[in-house]
Design an enzyme around this catalytic site. Structure first.
Site, short mmCIF file in Angstrom:
data_model
loop_
_atom_site.label_atom_id
_atom_site.label_comp_id
_atom_site.label_asym_id
_atom_site.label_seq_id
_atom_site.Cartn_x
_atom_site.Cartn_y
_atom_site.Cartn_z
N GLU A 54 0.90 -1.27 0.01
CA GLU A 54 0.05 0.04 0.11
C GLU A 54 0.85 1.22 0.19
O GLU A 54 1.71 1.61 0.89
CB GLU A 54 -1.06 0.16 1.36
CG GLU A 54 -1.93 1.35 1.42
CD GLU A 54 -2.58 1.22 2.57
OE1 GLU A 54 -1.97 1.15 3.59
OE2 GLU A 54 -3.92 1.50 2.47
N ARG A 56 0.78 4.72 0.95
CA ARG A 56 0.02 5.80 1.78
C ARG A 56 0.46 7.07 1.17
O ARG A 56 1.15 7.94 1.67
CB ARG A 56 0.25 5.33 2.96
CG ARG A 56 -0.52 4.42 3.79
CD ARG A 56 -1.83 4.73 3.85
NE ARG A 56 -2.17 5.92 4.80
CZ ARG A 56 -2.01 5.93 6.00
NH1 ARG A 56 -2.17 4.55 6.71
NH2 ARG A 56 -2.35 7.11 6.77
N ARG A 90 -5.35 8.40 3.01
CA ARG A 90 -6.08 8.37 4.03
C ARG A 90 -6.42 9.53 4.55
O ARG A 90 -5.30 10.46 4.87
CB ARG A 90 -5.47 7.42 4.96
CG ARG A 90 -6.20 7.17 6.56
CD ARG A 90 -7.44 6.37 6.27
NE ARG A 90 -7.18 4.92 5.65
CZ ARG A 90 -7.83 4.54 4.61
NH1 ARG A 90 -8.66 5.27 3.93
NH2 ARG A 90 -7.44 3.45 4.20
N GLU A 94 -9.96 9.99 9.21
CA GLU A 94 -10.14 8.28 9.18
C GLU A 94 -8.72 7.80 9.50
O GLU A 94 -8.47 6.75 9.38
CB GLU A 94 -10.67 7.90 7.94
CG GLU A 94 -12.11 8.55 7.59
CD GLU A 94 -12.90 7.42 7.18
OE1 GLU A 94 -12.80 6.41 6.83
OE2 GLU A 94 -14.14 7.70 6.72
N HIS A 151 -13.04 3.77 8.57
CA HIS A 151 -12.58 3.79 9.77
C HIS A 151 -13.01 4.47 10.86
O HIS A 151 -13.30 5.62 10.69
CB HIS A 151 -11.02 4.32 9.34
CG HIS A 151 -10.34 3.66 8.25
ND1 HIS A 151 -10.68 4.36 6.86
CD2 HIS A 151 -9.55 2.98 8.00
CE1 HIS A 151 -10.10 3.54 6.05
NE2 HIS A 151 -9.30 2.65 6.66
N LYS A 178 -14.30 -2.96 3.56
CA LYS A 178 -13.39 -2.79 4.32
C LYS A 178 -13.91 -1.92 5.62
O LYS A 178 -14.29 -0.83 5.22
CB LYS A 178 -12.17 -2.22 3.70
CG LYS A 178 -10.92 -1.63 4.91
CD LYS A 178 -9.75 -1.15 4.37
CE LYS A 178 -8.97 -0.58 5.33
NZ LYS A 178 -7.69 0.13 4.62
N ARG A 220 -6.29 -9.34 13.33
CA ARG A 220 -5.26 -9.64 12.42
C ARG A 220 -5.02 -10.85 11.85
O ARG A 220 -4.10 -10.88 10.79
CB ARG A 220 -4.38 -8.42 12.60
CG ARG A 220 -4.68 -6.97 12.99
CD ARG A 220 -3.49 -6.16 12.88
NE ARG A 220 -3.99 -4.85 13.34
CZ ARG A 220 -4.02 -3.94 12.31
NH1 ARG A 220 -4.26 -4.16 11.11
NH2 ARG A 220 -4.51 -2.60 13.04
N SER A 239 1.84 1.18 10.16
CA SER A 239 0.93 2.24 9.50
C SER A 239 0.05 2.56 10.48
O SER A 239 -1.02 3.62 10.22
CB SER A 239 0.62 2.01 8.06
OG SER A 239 -0.21 1.01 8.07
N GLN A 243 -0.65 -3.63 14.41
CA GLN A 243 -0.40 -4.39 13.13
C GLN A 243 0.88 -5.23 13.90
O GLN A 243 1.80 -4.72 14.36
CB GLN A 243 0.30 -3.49 12.13
CG GLN A 243 -1.10 -2.51 11.25
CD GLN A 243 -0.53 -1.95 10.26
OE1 GLN A 243 0.87 -1.56 10.12
NE2 GLN A 243 -1.35 -1.30 9.56
O1 DQA Z 1 -6.75 1.66 6.64
C1 DQA Z 1 -5.82 1.01 6.76
C2 DQA Z 1 -5.73 0.06 7.61
C3 DQA Z 1 -4.95 0.37 8.58
O2 DQA Z 1 -5.37 1.55 9.26
C4 DQA Z 1 -4.75 -0.69 9.90
O3 DQA Z 1 -5.25 -0.51 10.69
O4 DQA Z 1 -3.93 -1.69 9.38
C5 DQA Z 1 -3.55 0.77 7.98
C6 DQA Z 1 -3.60 1.71 6.95
O5 DQA Z 1 -2.50 1.74 6.29
C7 DQA Z 1 -4.44 1.32 5.83
O6 DQA Z 1 -4.83 2.14 4.92
#
Ligand code: DQA
Length: 262
Positions: A54, A56, A90, A94, A151, A178, A220, A239, A243
């Site tokens: 991705e 960003r 983004r 959000e 989000h 999503k 996750r 990000s 994660q």
């Molecule tokens: O929106 C998302 C999901 C995210 O926010 C996450 O929680 O992993 C990480 C972001 O980079 C992605 O665009």
């Protein structure tokens, strides 16, 4: 074993087939310059566990310079050797770094689509039906797949609200649905997985759902059970909160996949 989720219709993006089973791993750029993004693309190309990168755009110093973003996107794509590139702006509301007005947001995506370097784009559903329909149609003309996203970095909306949003995304032509939410209690986490499973039974489209933060990290890795087909991991900096490192993430996904198949 009994199938643990309803079948999804496989989605081909670049060299990746998004389908039922072990979720595909996405890593995101976090830096403000070209070097960081290219380095991540190179690393991702050499890391078999990573399937999507991705970009960003909102984090880049030059986010609104279409020529520079397109150049970077093309260069990343060359490095990625067929692994799909996901393009995301983004917005601040959000969890992102930029707050363009809606007209600029739409114009940027239109120009990026014209430049033709993304395999996949993330569009925030908050921009509304008219803009979403227009961007989805344009993306599909360019053979670009669309994630419609929502989000909530503050809380976990009630179940009906989350389901309504995912259903709205499906109705407006999203290829991937999503939602990312912030849990405050274990119950919020289980509501997110519950909504995921309910949506899996209503739609055959790939889902990308997560509860963020440490409390939500379990979501996750649990996508195969509840019906989420993609998940974000890190090769270095995260990000978003919660994660997991790609190697650890892949090990858990593989372990759960084997358990699920036996
Ligand atoms: O929106 C998302 C999901 C995210 O926010 C996450 O929680 O992993 C990480 C972001 O980079 C992605 O665009």
């Amino acid at each position: 074993a009994e199938p643990s989720s309803s079948p999804i219709r496989p989605l081909q993006v670049g060299n990746l087939t998004i389908q039922q089973g072990k979720p595909a791993i996405i890593v995101s750029t976090t830096g403000n310059d070209e070097e960081g993004a290219l380095k991540l693309a190179r690393q991702a190309a050499q890391t078999p566990q990573v399937q999507v990168v991705e970009l960003r755009v909102d984090k880049l110093d030059f986010a609104t310079r279409v020529d520079k973003v397109a150049q970077l996107g093309q260069a990343m794509r060359r490095e990625l050797k067929g692994k799909p590139l996901l393009l995301t702006l983004r917005t601040k509301g959000e969890g992102g770094s930029l707050s363009p007005d809606d007209a600029s947001y739409i114009a940027l995506y239109q120009q990026w689509l014209e430049a033709g370097f993304a395999d996949l784009i993330d569009i925030e559903m908050r921009i509304g039906a008219q803009a979403v329909d227009q961007l989805v149609a344009q993306a599909h003309q360019h053979h670009v797949a669309v994630i419609l996203s929502y989000h909530d970095f503050q809380a976990t909306p009630d179940n009906a609200d989350m389901l309504r949003r995912l259903s709205w995304q499906a109705a407006h032509g999203a290829d991937i649905l999503k939602i990312a939410v912030m849990p405050k209690t274990p119950q919020d986490v289980s509501r997110l997985t519950d909504v995921t499973w309910q949506m899996r039974q209503r739609s055959d489209k790939p889902l990308l759902t997560m509860a963020m933060g440490g409390l939500g990290a379990v979501t996750r890795v649990s996508g195969e059970v509840f019906g989420s087909n993609l998940t974000f991991g890190t090769l270095g900096e995260a990000s978003a909160p919660g994660q997991l490192d790609v190697q650890a993430l892949d090990q858990v996904l593989t372990t759960l996949h084997k358990a699920n198949a036996s």
